[in-house]
Design a protein around this motif. Sequence first.
Motif, PDB file in Angstrom:
ATOM      1  N   GLY A 160     -31.967  38.619-154.342  1.00 14.95           N
ATOM      2  CA  GLY A 160     -30.720  37.889-154.466  1.00 14.95           C
ATOM      3  C   GLY A 160     -29.665  38.525-153.587  1.00 14.95           C
ATOM      4  O   GLY A 160     -29.918  39.535-152.916  1.00 14.95           O
ATOM      5  N   SER A 161     -28.486  37.959-153.611  1.00 18.35           N
ATOM      6  CA  SER A 161     -27.417  38.402-152.720  1.00 18.35           C
ATOM      7  C   SER A 161     -27.139  39.895-152.841  1.00 18.35           C
ATOM      8  O   SER A 161     -27.051  40.610-151.842  1.00 18.35           O
ATOM      9  CB  SER A 161     -26.142  37.602-153.018  1.00 18.35           C
ATOM     10  N   VAL A 162     -27.001  40.403-154.061  1.00 23.49           N
ATOM     11  CA  VAL A 162     -26.664  41.819-154.251  1.00 23.49           C
ATOM     12  C   VAL A 162     -27.867  42.732-154.046  1.00 23.49           C
ATOM     13  O   VAL A 162     -27.800  43.666-153.235  1.00 23.49           O
ATOM     14  CB  VAL A 162     -26.014  42.035-155.628  1.00 23.49           C
ATOM     15  N   PRO A 163     -28.991  42.527-154.748  1.00 19.29           N
ATOM     16  CA  PRO A 163     -30.115  43.452-154.539  1.00 19.29           C
ATOM     17  C   PRO A 163     -30.601  43.503-153.094  1.00 19.29           C
ATOM     18  O   PRO A 163     -30.964  44.580-152.595  1.00 19.29           O
ATOM     19  CB  PRO A 163     -31.201  42.889-155.470  1.00 19.29           C
ATOM     20  N   ASP A 164     -30.633  42.367-152.405  1.00 19.72           N
ATOM     21  CA  ASP A 164     -31.079  42.360-151.009  1.00 19.72           C
ATOM     22  C   ASP A 164     -30.202  43.271-150.156  1.00 19.72           C
ATOM     23  O   ASP A 164     -30.686  44.000-149.282  1.00 19.72           O
ATOM     24  CB  ASP A 164     -31.035  40.945-150.433  1.00 19.72           C
ATOM     25  N   ARG A 165     -28.900  43.228-150.397  1.00 18.57           N
ATOM     26  CA  ARG A 165     -27.982  44.031-149.583  1.00 18.57           C
ATOM     27  C   ARG A 165     -27.962  45.493-150.005  1.00 18.57           C
ATOM     28  O   ARG A 165     -27.698  46.376-149.188  1.00 18.57           O
ATOM     29  CB  ARG A 165     -26.579  43.405-149.625  1.00 18.57           C
ATOM     30  N   VAL A 166     -28.254  45.756-151.262  1.00 19.70           N
ATOM     31  CA  VAL A 166     -28.434  47.149-151.673  1.00 19.70           C
ATOM     32  C   VAL A 166     -29.646  47.739-150.955  1.00 19.70           C
ATOM     33  O   VAL A 166     -29.590  48.862-150.433  1.00 19.70           O
ATOM     34  CB  VAL A 166     -28.610  47.251-153.198  1.00 19.70           C
ATOM     35  N   LEU A 167     -30.733  46.986-150.910  1.00 31.13           N
ATOM     36  CA  LEU A 167     -31.942  47.448-150.232  1.00 31.13           C
ATOM     37  C   LEU A 167     -31.664  47.775-148.775  1.00 31.13           C
ATOM     38  O   LEU A 167     -32.107  48.805-148.253  1.00 31.13           O
ATOM     39  CB  LEU A 167     -33.032  46.388-150.344  1.00 31.13           C
ATOM     40  N   GLU A 168     -30.908  46.921-148.102  1.00 31.83           N
ATOM     41  CA  GLU A 168     -30.578  47.159-146.697  1.00 31.83           C
ATOM     42  C   GLU A 168     -29.899  48.508-146.483  1.00 31.83           C
ATOM     43  O   GLU A 168     -30.060  49.146-145.442  1.00 31.83           O
ATOM     44  CB  GLU A 168     -29.646  46.058-146.180  1.00 31.83           C
TER      45      GLU A 168
ATOM     46  N   GLY B  77     -41.500  45.222-157.941  1.00 25.67           N
ATOM     47  CA  GLY B  77     -42.368  44.060-158.016  1.00 25.67           C
ATOM     48  C   GLY B  77     -42.295  43.197-156.783  1.00 25.67           C
ATOM     49  O   GLY B  77     -43.285  42.592-156.367  1.00 25.67           O
ATOM     50  N   MET B  78     -41.106  43.102-156.182  1.00 25.22           N
ATOM     51  CA  MET B  78     -40.905  42.333-154.956  1.00 25.22           C
ATOM     52  C   MET B  78     -39.865  43.034-154.112  1.00 25.22           C
ATOM     53  O   MET B  78     -38.908  43.607-154.638  1.00 25.22           O
ATOM     54  CB  MET B  78     -40.458  40.903-155.268  1.00 25.22           C
ATOM     55  N   LEU B  79     -40.062  43.013-152.797  1.00 27.07           N
ATOM     56  CA  LEU B  79     -39.080  43.561-151.869  1.00 27.07           C
ATOM     57  C   LEU B  79     -38.798  42.532-150.788  1.00 27.07           C
ATOM     58  O   LEU B  79     -39.707  41.842-150.326  1.00 27.07           O
ATOM     59  CB  LEU B  79     -39.577  44.866-151.246  1.00 27.07           C
ATOM     60  N   SER B  80     -37.544  42.459-150.379  1.00 22.83           N
ATOM     61  CA  SER B  80     -37.120  41.454-149.419  1.00 22.83           C
ATOM     62  C   SER B  80     -36.931  42.065-148.031  1.00 22.83           C
ATOM     63  O   SER B  80     -37.263  43.226-147.779  1.00 22.83           O
ATOM     64  CB  SER B  80     -35.837  40.778-149.902  1.00 22.83           C
ATOM     65  N   GLN B  81     -36.372  41.283-147.157  1.00 22.34           N
ATOM     66  CA  GLN B  81     -36.313  41.618-145.741  1.00 22.34           C
ATOM     67  C   GLN B  81     -35.491  42.873-145.434  1.00 22.34           C
ATOM     68  O   GLN B  81     -35.702  43.517-144.405  1.00 22.34           O
ATOM     69  CB  GLN B  81     -35.741  40.421-144.974  1.00 22.34           C
ATOM     70  N   GLY B  82     -34.573  43.234-146.318  1.00 19.48           N
ATOM     71  CA  GLY B  82     -33.805  44.455-146.117  1.00 19.48           C
ATOM     72  C   GLY B  82     -34.656  45.698-146.077  1.00 19.48           C
ATOM     73  O   GLY B  82     -34.212  46.768-145.629  1.00 19.48           O
ATOM     74  N   LEU B  83     -35.911  45.579-146.529  1.00 18.28           N
ATOM     75  CA  LEU B  83     -36.832  46.708-146.494  1.00 18.28           C
ATOM     76  C   LEU B  83     -37.003  47.257-145.077  1.00 18.28           C
ATOM     77  O   LEU B  83     -37.113  48.477-144.878  1.00 18.28           O
ATOM     78  CB  LEU B  83     -38.188  46.273-147.066  1.00 18.28           C
ATOM     79  N   ARG B  84     -37.015  46.374-144.107  1.00 18.92           N
ATOM     80  CA  ARG B  84     -37.232  46.833-142.734  1.00 18.92           C
ATOM     81  C   ARG B  84     -36.084  47.728-142.272  1.00 18.92           C
ATOM     82  O   ARG B  84     -36.308  48.776-141.658  1.00 18.92           O
ATOM     83  CB  ARG B  84     -37.395  45.631-141.806  1.00 18.92           C
ATOM     84  N   ARG B  85     -34.864  47.335-142.574  1.00 18.81           N
ATOM     85  CA  ARG B  85     -33.715  48.169-142.198  1.00 18.81           C
ATOM     86  C   ARG B  85     -33.758  49.500-142.924  1.00 18.81           C
ATOM     87  O   ARG B  85     -33.453  50.552-142.345  1.00 18.81           O
ATOM     88  CB  ARG B  85     -32.414  47.424-142.504  1.00 18.81           C
ATOM     89  N   PHE B  86     -34.138  49.465-144.212  1.00 14.03           N
ATOM     90  CA  PHE B  86     -34.255  50.716-144.968  1.00 14.03           C
ATOM     91  C   PHE B  86     -35.239  51.668-144.306  1.00 14.03           C
ATOM     92  O   PHE B  86     -34.957  52.860-144.131  1.00 14.03           O
ATOM     93  CB  PHE B  86     -34.686  50.419-146.403  1.00 14.03           C
ATOM     94  N   LEU B  87     -36.409  51.150-143.919  1.00 12.09           N
ATOM     95  CA  LEU B  87     -37.406  52.007-143.288  1.00 12.09           C
ATOM     96  C   LEU B  87     -36.925  52.529-141.937  1.00 12.09           C
ATOM     97  O   LEU B  87     -37.224  53.669-141.553  1.00 12.09           O
ATOM     98  CB  LEU B  87     -38.715  51.245-143.124  1.00 12.09           C
ATOM     99  N   ASP B  88     -36.177  51.709-141.215  1.00 10.01           N
ATOM    100  CA  ASP B  88     -35.663  52.144-139.915  1.00 10.01           C
ATOM    101  C   ASP B  88     -34.605  53.232-140.048  1.00 10.01           C
ATOM    102  O   ASP B  88     -34.517  54.132-139.201  1.00 10.01           O
ATOM    103  CB  ASP B  88     -35.065  50.946-139.155  1.00 10.01           C
ATOM    104  N   GLU B  89     -33.789  53.154-141.103  1.00  6.87           N
ATOM    105  CA  GLU B  89     -32.642  54.046-141.220  1.00  6.87           C
ATOM    106  C   GLU B  89     -32.880  55.256-142.121  1.00  6.87           C
ATOM    107  O   GLU B  89     -32.080  56.207-142.095  1.00  6.87           O
ATOM    108  CB  GLU B  89     -31.433  53.261-141.732  1.00  6.87           C
TER     109      GLU B  89
END
Length: 346
Positions: free
Chosen positions: A207-215, A228-240
């Motif tokens: 959702g709007s908040v969890p996705d941006r926290v993940l980023e 259980g599920m991870l969204s697209q912000g995962l890629r930025r997390f791994l990069d940073e």
Amino acid sequence: MVGASEAIGAIPDGSTVVFPAGTIELAELVPAFQRDVDRFRDLTLLSGYSFHGYRFLERGLGTSFRYLTWQAAPHIRHLFAEGRASYVPIRFGHVTRVVSRTGTIRPDVVLVQVSPPRQGTVSLGISVSVYQDFIRSAKIVIAEVNPNMPRTAGDSLVPVERIDFGVATDVPLGEYRTPPASARDAEIVDRVLDLVPDRAWVQLGVGSVPDRVLERLGEKRGVNLLSGMLSQGLRRFLDEARHSPKVTTGELAGDRDFYRFCGRTRRIRMATTAVTHNVAALSLLPRFVSINGTVEVDLQGQANGEAIGSVQISGVGGSQDYVDAAALSPGGRRKTWWTGTTRWLV
């Protein structure tokens, strides 16, 4: 390989049939099922939450089949109001106990989407969670074989011989887009990040908040993810991230480029709910933090995320598993706050 009509034709009347959920869309099998639905008189269909609608319910509900789900999604809320769908109130960590060969609901047929075979196996790719268990329990496994499905790391592989009917497709995978954020959402993200300690194990909803926290979790030190599920912000997390984080999840949701990335990296480990929703194991992780949305919170800190009045708007889902784990974890976090009409459970 067979045609979609032949595969659907192999489903015996009287079966319990599990359809995929999340971002998985069956481009060949669902239209074939709808074309052939009138031949059935006593099917039970079962699925979880779908981001892309429920096309398999468009014809035959109430005459050819009945429908059960553990998630009352917005797309089908009217079906509950009309008494045409049944809600199964179970937490996500218990789904494969209830829906199993020896459970209360016994799956006869499971429909999935997989990668093309390689070295005797196919991959469930972006959707593992409950489907490995369903495949082990079902009598018939029907798979759409899609070259766009990535071969992900972890527990995603299925032996080719376990697939009874394979149907070719090459349509793009279903995508998930992070909802737009308001200024208030941005404020909530900042507050959530303040509550996440360094070296935490973190679970997030979508959702709007969890996705941006993940980023932005790369801003913290030593964070690992088990969700259980991870969204697209995962890629930025791994990069940073300034370390080599451990990442385990049952489902992935993003765009096509994100899915290709997930197939190339070995840093993302796919797992079943026996890992991602195992309260006993999760509670042993230090500083386990659960970040999920809810509808309302009372003065005792009790959260309601399932209903508004008498209207069922969601399901138990995985949040109860994660709240319990966070409460038991040494240094774990489960705090609540809200601003205006937006309320969040952490």
